[in-house]
Design an enzyme around this catalytic site. Structure first.
Site, PDB file in Angstrom:
ATOM      1  CE  LYS A   7      -4.728  -2.131   1.659  1.00  0.00           C
ATOM      2  NZ  LYS A   7      -5.720  -1.634   2.017  1.00  0.00           N
TER       3      LYS A   7
ATOM      4  CE  LYS B 287      -6.601  -8.557  -0.611  1.00  0.00           C
ATOM      5  NZ  LYS B 287      -7.369  -7.955  -0.092  1.00  0.00           N
TER       6      LYS B 287
ATOM      7  CE  LYS C  82     -13.482  -3.754   2.107  1.00  0.00           C
ATOM      8  NZ  LYS C  82     -12.212  -3.539   3.519  1.00  0.00           N
TER       9      LYS C  82
HETATM   10  N1  AQP Z   1      -9.879 -11.115  -1.938  1.00  0.00           N
HETATM   11  C1  AQP Z   1     -10.006 -11.701  -1.001  1.00  0.00           C
HETATM   12  N2  AQP Z   1      -9.815 -13.827  -0.968  1.00  0.00           N
HETATM   13  C2  AQP Z   1     -10.568 -13.657   0.718  1.00  0.00           C
HETATM   14  N3  AQP Z   1     -10.712 -12.804   1.855  1.00  0.00           N
HETATM   15  C3  AQP Z   1     -10.090 -11.847   2.041  1.00  0.00           C
HETATM   16  N4  AQP Z   1     -10.422 -11.003   2.632  1.00  0.00           N
HETATM   17  C4  AQP Z   1     -10.060  -9.648   1.685  1.00  0.00           C
HETATM   18  N5  AQP Z   1      -9.657  -9.939   0.738  1.00  0.00           N
HETATM   19  C5  AQP Z   1      -9.757 -11.218   0.446  1.00  0.00           C
HETATM   20  C6  AQP Z   1     -11.011 -10.941   3.654  1.00  0.00           C
HETATM   21  O1  AQP Z   1     -11.711  -9.876   4.225  1.00  0.00           O
HETATM   22  C7  AQP Z   1     -11.875  -9.561   5.460  1.00  0.00           C
HETATM   23  C8  AQP Z   1     -11.900  -8.013   5.463  1.00  0.00           C
HETATM   24  O2  AQP Z   1     -11.000  -7.482   4.754  1.00  0.00           O
HETATM   25  P1  AQP Z   1     -10.428  -6.468   5.336  1.00  0.00           P
HETATM   26  O3  AQP Z   1     -11.978  -5.078   5.141  1.00  0.00           O
HETATM   27  O4  AQP Z   1      -9.721  -6.111   6.665  1.00  0.00           O
HETATM   28  O5  AQP Z   1      -9.229  -5.340   4.043  1.00  0.00           O
HETATM   29  P2  AQP Z   1      -8.153  -6.182   2.853  1.00  0.00           P
HETATM   30  O6  AQP Z   1      -7.783  -7.360   4.008  1.00  0.00           O
HETATM   31  O7  AQP Z   1      -7.320  -5.473   3.592  1.00  0.00           O
HETATM   32  O8  AQP Z   1      -9.153  -6.421   2.082  1.00  0.00           O
HETATM   33  P3  AQP Z   1      -9.734  -6.457   0.783  1.00  0.00           P
HETATM   34  O9  AQP Z   1     -10.648  -6.445   1.423  1.00  0.00           O
HETATM   35  O10 AQP Z   1      -9.609  -6.327  -0.120  1.00  0.00           O
HETATM   36  O11 AQP Z   1      -9.521  -4.546   0.848  1.00  0.00           O
HETATM   37  P4  AQP Z   1      -8.633  -3.212   0.873  1.00  0.00           P
HETATM   38  O12 AQP Z   1      -8.115  -3.436  -0.880  1.00  0.00           O
HETATM   39  O13 AQP Z   1      -8.856  -1.798   0.710  1.00  0.00           O
HETATM   40  O14 AQP Z   1      -7.028  -3.974   1.119  1.00  0.00           O
HETATM   41  C9  AQP Z   1     -10.760 -10.020   6.366  1.00  0.00           C
HETATM   42  O15 AQP Z   1     -10.774 -11.126   6.753  1.00  0.00           O
HETATM   43  C10 AQP Z   1     -10.034 -10.150   4.954  1.00  0.00           C
HETATM   44  O16 AQP Z   1      -9.030 -10.614   5.132  1.00  0.00           O
END
Ligand code: AQP
Length: 329
Positions: free
Chosen positions: A112, A194, A197
Site C-alpha cells: 500500500k 487478490k 476493495k
Molecule cells: N480476496 C480475498 N479473498 C478472501 N478473503 C479476503 N479478504 C479480503 N480480501 C479477500 C478478507 O476479508 C476480510 C475483510 O477485509 P478488510 O476490510 O480487512 O480488508 P483487506 O483485508 O485489506 O482487503 P480488501 O477487502 O481487499 O480491502 P483493501 O483493498 O482496502 O485492502 C479480512 O478477513 C480479509 O482477510
C-alpha cells in the site's frame, strides 16, 4: 464459557465476494459456537483517502452486509470500532512494545505504501498494531480472516506474548482461523493478485451490491488460463478461482462441479457462475435492503454496550500492569 472470536472489515469501499467467502461466511458459521464480536473497523478506514460522508455511509453499509450475510445480532455483538475508545488507548500502549522492524516487514504496508509513495501515512504503518489492539482487547481466542491477514495475525500473537512476558499474563494469545478453500479469492482481471476493495479496476471484483447485469458482464470479461479443461488445478489459477467461487456459493462438491462442466467450454462456466452468483446475491441483497436505520441504530447501541464492557475490563487490567492507572492509590 464459550471461546471468543473477533473479526472486522474496513468500510473503505464496496465489500466483494472475496470478503464474503474469505471472512463473512465463516463468521456466520462460527457465531453459534463462539462468543462472537464483529466490528466495523472505521478507524482502520482512516488510513485510506475517503470523505467523511462516504466513510459514515460505508460504515453503516458494511454493518448491513454483515447482517445480510447471516450475522445474527441476537447471537453476536455487532459494533463500530470508534464507539469503543479503548481500541485507540490500547494501540498506544502496544505501540510501545512493538518494534519498528516488525512493522517494516509487513507486506500489506509495503504494497500500500508503494501505491501511495511519499504520501503514505503513519497510520498505515501502524495499522497492524491497531489490529492487534482490536483483537487483544476482547481476549480473543480465534480470528477468522482471509489469507492476506495471516501476517498481521502472527504479529498480534508476537505482541501479546511479548507484553505477557514483560508485564505478566494479560492477553490471550489468539489463533487465526483461515479456511482451506476460498481464503484468497483472486481478481477476475488478474489472477496474480487478490480481489481487493481498493483496486481501481472495478471489473476485477464482484461487489456484494452489484446488480445481475453487472455480475454477468464482469464474469464474461474474466481472464482465463490457456487450455480448455474445466477442473480444479493449482497450476491454472484463473479457472480454479472461478470454480472455487462456484463451489462456495453453490455448496456443490468439487467432484460434482467437475462432472457438471466436463466437455463444456469457458463461456458455459462463466455463464453458470454468473447465474449462481445472481441466485446467491438476490436474497442477500433483499436482506441488505430490509434493514432499517432504526434497527441498525439499536444494534450499534447494544453492540457498543456489550463491547465496552469487555474492553473496559481488559483496559483496567492493562493500565494496572503497566502502572498508568493514575493517582488512585
Ligand atoms: N480476496 C480475498 N479473498 C478472501 N478473503 C479476503 N479478504 C479480503 N480480501 C479477500 C478478507 O476479508 C476480510 C475483510 O477485509 P478488510 O476490510 O480487512 O480488508 P483487506 O483485508 O485489506 O482487503 P480488501 O477487502 O481487499 O480491502 P483493501 O483493498 O482496502 O485492502 C479480512 O478477513 C480479509 O482477510
Amino acid at each position: 464459557m464459550r471461546k471468543r472470536i473477533f473479526s472486522g472489515a474496513q468500510p473503505t469501499g464496496n465489500l466483494h465476494i472475496g470478503n464474503y467467502i474469505g471472512a463473512l461466511r465463516n463468521w456466520a458459521a462460527l457465531q453459534h459456537e463462539y462468543d462472537s464480536f464483529f466490528c466495523v473497523v472505521n478507524l482502520h478506514a482512516l488510513t485510506a483517502t475517503q470523505d467523511p460522508k462516504t466513510r459514515r455511509e460505508k460504515t453503516r453499509e458494511v454493518a448491513r452486509l454483515y447482517l445480510a450475510a447471516g450475522i445474527d445480532p441476537k447471537v453476536s455483538t455487532v459494533f463500530v470500532q470508534s464507539d469503543v475508545p479503548e481500541h485507540t488507548e490500547l494501540t498506544w500502549i502496544l505501540n510501545c512494545v512493538t518494534r519498528m522492524g516488525e512493522l517494516e516487514r509487513m507486506t500489506q504496508f509495503k504494497e500500500k505504501a508503494r501505491k501511495q509513495r511519499e504520501n503514505a501515512g503513519v497510520g498505515l504503518f501502524d495499522y497492524p498494531v491497531l489490529m492487534a489492539a482490536d483483537i487483544l482487547l476482547y481476549q480473543t481466542e480465534l480470528v477468522p480472516v482471509g489469507q492476506d491477514q495471516k501476517q498481521h495475525l502472527e504479529l498480534t500473537r508476537d505482541i501479546a506474548m511479548r507484553f505477557n512476558r514483560d508485564y505478566g499474563e494479560t492477553f490471550r494469545v489468539p489463533e487465526p482461523f483461515i479456511s482451506k478453500v476460498g481464503a484468497r479469492i483472486l481478481a477476475l482481471d488478474n489472477p496474480e493478485k487478490k480481489m481487493s476493495k481498493s483496486d481501481e479496476n472495478v471489473n476485477g471484483s464482484i461487489y456484494l451490491t452489484d446488480d445481475a447485469d453487472t455480475i454477468r458482464r464482469k464474469f464474461k470479461r474474466a481472464v482465463t488460463d490457456s487450455g480448455t479443461e474445466i477442473r480444479f488445478d493449482e497450476t491454472r489459477p484463473a479457472i480454479t478461482n472461478l470454480l472455487t467461487i462456484y463451489q462456495l456459493l453453490t455448496g456443490r462438491t468439487r467432484e460434482e462441479i467437475e462432472a457438471h462442466f466436463e466437455g463444456k467450454g469457458y463461456a458455459q462456466l462463466k455463464s453458470d457462475l454468473a447465474e449462481a452468483t445472481v441466485e446467491f446475491l438476490t436474497p442477500f441483497q433483499e436482506r441488505f435492503r430490509g434493514i432499517s436505520d432504526e434497527e441498525l441504530d439499536r444494534i450499534f447501541a447494544a453492540g457498543r454496550e456489550r463491547a465496552s464492557e469487555v474492553a473496559r475490563a481488559t483496559m483496567k487490567d492493562v493500565r494496572e500492569r503497566v502502572g498508568i492507572e493514575g493517582a488512585r492509590i
